[in-house]
Design a protein around this motif. Structure first.
Motif, PDB file in Angstrom:
ATOM      1  N   TRP A 136       0.831  -1.204   0.000  1.00 11.80           N
ATOM      2  CA  TRP A 136       0.000   0.000   0.000  1.00 11.80           C
ATOM      3  C   TRP A 136       0.863   1.250   0.000  1.00 11.80           C
ATOM      4  O   TRP A 136       0.463   2.283  -0.589  1.00 11.80           O
ATOM      5  CB  TRP A 136      -0.933  -0.024   1.210  1.00 11.80           C
ATOM      6  CG  TRP A 136      -1.657  -1.331   1.291  1.00 11.80           C
ATOM      7  CD1 TRP A 136      -1.555  -2.296   2.245  1.00 11.80           C
ATOM      8  CD2 TRP A 136      -2.573  -1.867   0.309  1.00 11.80           C
ATOM      9  NE1 TRP A 136      -2.340  -3.375   1.948  1.00 11.80           N
ATOM     10  CE2 TRP A 136      -2.981  -3.153   0.766  1.00 11.80           C
ATOM     11  CE3 TRP A 136      -3.102  -1.387  -0.890  1.00 11.80           C
ATOM     12  CZ2 TRP A 136      -3.880  -3.953   0.056  1.00 11.80           C
ATOM     13  CZ3 TRP A 136      -3.992  -2.184  -1.601  1.00 11.80           C
ATOM     14  CH2 TRP A 136      -4.371  -3.445  -1.127  1.00 11.80           C
ATOM     15  N   GLN A 137       2.030   1.195   0.631  1.00 13.15           N
ATOM     16  CA  GLN A 137       2.983   2.302   0.508  1.00 13.15           C
ATOM     17  C   GLN A 137       3.389   2.497  -0.949  1.00 13.15           C
ATOM     18  O   GLN A 137       3.419   3.623  -1.459  1.00 13.15           O
ATOM     19  CB  GLN A 137       4.224   2.033   1.355  1.00 13.15           C
ATOM     20  CG  GLN A 137       4.023   2.162   2.845  1.00 13.15           C
ATOM     21  CD  GLN A 137       5.302   1.850   3.615  1.00 13.15           C
ATOM     22  OE1 GLN A 137       6.101   1.009   3.200  1.00 13.15           O
ATOM     23  NE2 GLN A 137       5.483   2.517   4.747  1.00 13.15           N
ATOM     24  N   MET A 138       3.706   1.385  -1.615  1.00 18.14           N
ATOM     25  CA  MET A 138       4.097   1.452  -3.020  1.00 18.14           C
ATOM     26  C   MET A 138       2.960   1.998  -3.877  1.00 18.14           C
ATOM     27  O   MET A 138       3.183   2.799  -4.805  1.00 18.14           O
ATOM     28  CB  MET A 138       4.519   0.055  -3.494  1.00 18.14           C
ATOM     29  CG  MET A 138       5.748  -0.490  -2.797  1.00 18.14           C
ATOM     30  SD  MET A 138       6.037  -2.259  -3.109  1.00 18.14           S
ATOM     31  CE  MET A 138       6.524  -2.215  -4.833  1.00 18.14           C
ATOM     32  N   LEU A 139       1.737   1.568  -3.578  1.00 20.02           N
ATOM     33  CA  LEU A 139       0.570   2.047  -4.312  1.00 20.02           C
ATOM     34  C   LEU A 139       0.400   3.552  -4.138  1.00 20.02           C
ATOM     35  O   LEU A 139       0.172   4.281  -5.122  1.00 20.02           O
ATOM     36  CB  LEU A 139      -0.679   1.311  -3.814  1.00 20.02           C
ATOM     37  CG  LEU A 139      -2.034   1.819  -4.304  1.00 20.02           C
ATOM     38  CD1 LEU A 139      -2.164   1.637  -5.815  1.00 20.02           C
ATOM     39  CD2 LEU A 139      -3.172   1.106  -3.575  1.00 20.02           C
ATOM     40  N   CYS A 140       0.502   4.026  -2.914  1.00 17.75           N
ATOM     41  CA  CYS A 140       0.329   5.455  -2.669  1.00 17.75           C
ATOM     42  C   CYS A 140       1.440   6.281  -3.309  1.00 17.75           C
ATOM     43  O   CYS A 140       1.188   7.379  -3.835  1.00 17.75           O
ATOM     44  CB  CYS A 140       0.257   5.717  -1.161  1.00 17.75           C
ATOM     45  SG  CYS A 140      -1.276   5.106  -0.397  1.00 17.75           S
ATOM     46  N   GLU A 141       2.660   5.761  -3.274  1.00 19.06           N
ATOM     47  CA  GLU A 141       3.767   6.479  -3.915  1.00 19.06           C
ATOM     48  C   GLU A 141       3.554   6.626  -5.415  1.00 19.06           C
ATOM     49  O   GLU A 141       3.902   7.644  -6.013  1.00 19.06           O
ATOM     50  CB  GLU A 141       5.089   5.750  -3.642  1.00 19.06           C
ATOM     51  CG  GLU A 141       5.571   5.885  -2.199  1.00 19.06           C
ATOM     52  CD  GLU A 141       6.733   4.954  -1.885  1.00 19.06           C
ATOM     53  OE1 GLU A 141       7.162   4.204  -2.797  1.00 19.06           O
ATOM     54  OE2 GLU A 141       7.211   4.962  -0.738  1.00 19.06           O
ATOM     55  N   SER A 142       2.960   5.608  -6.031  1.00 20.83           N
ATOM     56  CA  SER A 142       2.788   5.636  -7.484  1.00 20.83           C
ATOM     57  C   SER A 142       1.558   6.406  -7.928  1.00 20.83           C
ATOM     58  O   SER A 142       1.472   6.823  -9.083  1.00 20.83           O
ATOM     59  CB  SER A 142       2.719   4.204  -8.032  1.00 20.83           C
ATOM     60  OG  SER A 142       1.551   3.549  -7.573  1.00 20.83           O
ATOM     61  N   THR A 143       0.588   6.619  -7.040  1.00 18.88           N
ATOM     62  CA  THR A 143      -0.661   7.280  -7.417  1.00 18.88           C
ATOM     63  C   THR A 143      -0.839   8.661  -6.804  1.00 18.88           C
ATOM     64  O   THR A 143      -1.717   9.418  -7.239  1.00 18.88           O
ATOM     65  CB  THR A 143      -1.874   6.418  -7.000  1.00 18.88           C
ATOM     66  OG1 THR A 143      -1.872   6.259  -5.578  1.00 18.88           O
ATOM     67  CG2 THR A 143      -1.841   5.059  -7.688  1.00 18.88           C
ATOM     68  N   GLY A 144      -0.067   8.987  -5.795  1.00 14.79           N
ATOM     69  CA  GLY A 144      -0.267  10.247  -5.081  1.00 14.79           C
ATOM     70  C   GLY A 144      -1.325  10.145  -4.001  1.00 14.79           C
ATOM     71  O   GLY A 144      -1.715  11.160  -3.401  1.00 14.79           O
ATOM     72  N   ALA A 145      -1.803   8.934  -3.738  1.00 18.18           N
ATOM     73  CA  ALA A 145      -2.751   8.740  -2.649  1.00 18.18           C
ATOM     74  C   ALA A 145      -2.023   8.848  -1.311  1.00 18.18           C
ATOM     75  O   ALA A 145      -0.788   8.813  -1.239  1.00 18.18           O
ATOM     76  CB  ALA A 145      -3.436   7.386  -2.779  1.00 18.18           C
ATOM     77  N   VAL A 146      -2.799   8.967  -0.238  1.00 11.86           N
ATOM     78  CA  VAL A 146      -2.249   9.167   1.103  1.00 11.86           C
ATOM     79  C   VAL A 146      -2.515   7.924   1.944  1.00 11.86           C
ATOM     80  O   VAL A 146      -3.642   7.436   2.005  1.00 11.86           O
ATOM     81  CB  VAL A 146      -2.896  10.399   1.778  1.00 11.86           C
ATOM     82  CG1 VAL A 146      -2.358  10.574   3.195  1.00 11.86           C
ATOM     83  CG2 VAL A 146      -2.649  11.646   0.950  1.00 11.86           C
ATOM     84  N   LEU A 147      -1.459   7.437   2.606  1.00  7.87           N
ATOM     85  CA  LEU A 147      -1.587   6.286   3.494  1.00  7.87           C
ATOM     86  C   LEU A 147      -1.792   6.788   4.923  1.00  7.87           C
ATOM     87  O   LEU A 147      -0.976   7.527   5.456  1.00  7.87           O
ATOM     88  CB  LEU A 147      -0.336   5.415   3.427  1.00  7.87           C
ATOM     89  CG  LEU A 147      -0.414   4.069   4.159  1.00  7.87           C
ATOM     90  CD1 LEU A 147      -1.371   3.130   3.434  1.00  7.87           C
ATOM     91  CD2 LEU A 147       0.966   3.437   4.265  1.00  7.87           C
ATOM     92  N   LYS A 148      -2.903   6.392   5.524  1.00  4.48           N
ATOM     93  CA  LYS A 148      -3.207   6.776   6.900  1.00  4.48           C
ATOM     94  C   LYS A 148      -3.156   5.532   7.783  1.00  4.48           C
ATOM     95  O   LYS A 148      -3.492   4.432   7.334  1.00  4.48           O
ATOM     96  CB  LYS A 148      -4.579   7.440   6.974  1.00  4.48           C
ATOM     97  CG  LYS A 148      -4.691   8.680   6.095  1.00  4.48           C
ATOM     98  CD  LYS A 148      -6.027   9.388   6.258  1.00  4.48           C
ATOM     99  CE  LYS A 148      -6.081  10.195   7.539  1.00  4.48           C
ATOM    100  NZ  LYS A 148      -7.333  10.993   7.647  1.00  4.48           N
ATOM    101  N   VAL A 149      -2.764   5.719   9.047  1.00  2.00           N
ATOM    102  CA  VAL A 149      -2.537   4.588   9.945  1.00  2.00           C
ATOM    103  C   VAL A 149      -3.483   4.669  11.134  1.00  2.00           C
ATOM    104  O   VAL A 149      -3.476   5.648  11.890  1.00  2.00           O
ATOM    105  CB  VAL A 149      -1.077   4.542  10.427  1.00  2.00           C
ATOM    106  CG1 VAL A 149      -0.856   3.323  11.320  1.00  2.00           C
ATOM    107  CG2 VAL A 149      -0.116   4.524   9.240  1.00  2.00           C
TER     108      VAL A 149
END
Length: 412
Positions: A136-149
């Motif tokens: 999911w980190q990789m996904l957010c890095e590639s799309t500009g999405a934000v990872l929340k915890v």
């Protein structure tokens, strides 16, 4: 010290005879295998299924008109049907065979690259295995999405009030494990799914640690994606499943290209096969898939209610005995737990305890358990993790307790 209780729901000693490895010795001592959260042992029925396939009808599937290919195809698809029934899935095409939970999670993460946009949000929890963080980190890095915890409390439980505040119209996907591999916490996934769906987002549940202990009803849960691995539930390594609702699997593009997942190929254009084959490129782990079905047969014959009841007895007994050791702290003390205990002894590195108990024939796991952010939350380098299965005994717990006491004496 406790001996086997005659009121336990099944005959543990009879069950142990199904597992050849449990009769071996390690360093001259009878093996006490308490690393079931990493991988479970395999009964003879599963081992025999692997041998039978390679001995009698080894062939590639779905492609051949010859007898062996048809026999292998039938056995493989019968296993898919067993999985469908076990998890109460509507259609067998919603069951995708994978190499395991990690593969399944990466498949979904890859597909969401075509869905997420900059500013969209993906929520994970502090309890996650690295395999449910890094993709999911990789996904957010590639799309500009934000990872929340999503945070947890000191008992190792999710902060559900905070979760309700975190979910917003920006939330597109929530990913959380059903049971924590590091602490044994059973998460309130029914509530998580309901809150997430009310916000219009999708949910993926990592069931790798759950499926050996409970039997999830995926239709009742109404979950969008659910993953698990065969090797943690008495099946072989290298095989697992992704459940996905048909509408979601139809939206996601293929994860890999190759044979089996195509309908028609030209140099100008390729069209893809229907579900489930759209996501099953190449020759699969045929023997593993067939043996996974056999493992489910074995577990269901024992009964998951009986398994859960007995493992809970082991958990309670081990917890009580360990807490009598001065300086020992258990991490993960939530109200809802499965048969996993992570602990440390003050002033002693967990690796040192694991090394000593191994010399006495006891297999436990030490380290961060692929959950380093969780260890950082507790400000510890790792823990000693003892994880119990239905073939473990109260006597084995007594052996563990004695060994931990000896390790403490040697190391302090």
């Amino acid at each position: 010290m406790m001996t086997e209780n005659k009121s336990t729901p099944f005959d543990v000693e009879s069950i142990r005879k199904d597992f050849p490895i449990l009769s071996r010795k390690v360093n001259g001592y009878p093996l006490v295998y308490l690393d079931n959260a990493a991988t479970s042992q395999k009964p003879l029925a599963v081992i025999d299924a692997l041998v039978d396939y390679y001995s009698n009808y080894n062939a590639n599937i779905h492609r051949g008109v010859h007898t062996l290919s048809q026999e292998a195809t039938d056995a493989y698809e019968q296993a898919r049907e067993k999985i469908r029934v076990h998890f109460n899935v509507r259609q067998s095409k919603e069951i995708i065979f994978t190499s395991g939970t990690t593969h399944a999670i990466n498949l979904v993460a890859s597909g969401f690259r075509s869905i997420l946009q900059k500013g969209d949000e993906v929520i994970v929890s502090t309890l996650e295995h690295h395999s449910n963080i890094v993709p999911w980190q990789m996904l957010c890095e590639s799309t500009g999405a934000v990872l929340k915890v999503l945070p947890i409390n000191q008992e190792g439980e999710l902060e559900m009030n905070e979760f309700s505040r975190m979910v917003s119209p920006k939330t597109k996907l929530v990913v959380v494990n059903h049971i924590s591999n590091a602490l044994g916490t059973i998460n309130p996934i029914e509530e998580i799914i309901k809150i997430t769906h009310n916000a219009g987002a999708a949910v993926l549940i990592d069931g790798a640690q759950a499926c050996a202990h409970i039997k999830p009803d995926l239709q009742a849960l109404d979950v969008d994606f659910y993953t698990c691995s065969a090797h943690k539930m008495c099946g072989p390594t290298g095989v697992g499943i992704l459940f996905g609702k048909e509408e979601w699997l139809s939206k996601l593009p293929p994860y890999q290209g190759g044979g089996e997942m195509i309908k028609e190929v030209t140099y100008e254009k390729t069209t893809y096969a229907d579900l489930p084959h759209k996501f099953e490129a190449g020759t699969p782990n045929i023997a593993g898939g067939i043996a996974y079905g056999v493992a489910l047969d074995y577990l269901n014959k024992i009964g998951f209610d009986k398994i859960a009841q007995y493992e809970n007895q082991l958990l309670q007994y081990a917890t009580e005995q360990l807490l009598e050791i001065e300086g020992l702290r258990i991490f993960g003390t939530g109200k809802n737990k499965t048969s996993v205990i992570s602990f440390n002894i003050q002033g002693i590195h967990p690796y040192d305890i694991g090394t000593i108990v191994d010399k006495l024939g006891i297999a436990v796991r030490t380290g961060h358990h692929c959950a380093q952010p969780l260890m950082d939350f507790y400000n510890i380098p790792g823990t000693v993790r003892a994880s119990f299965a239905f073939y473990n005994t109260f006597h084995e717990i007594d052996v563990l307790i004695k060994a931990v006491k000896k390790a403490k004496q040697m190391l302090t």
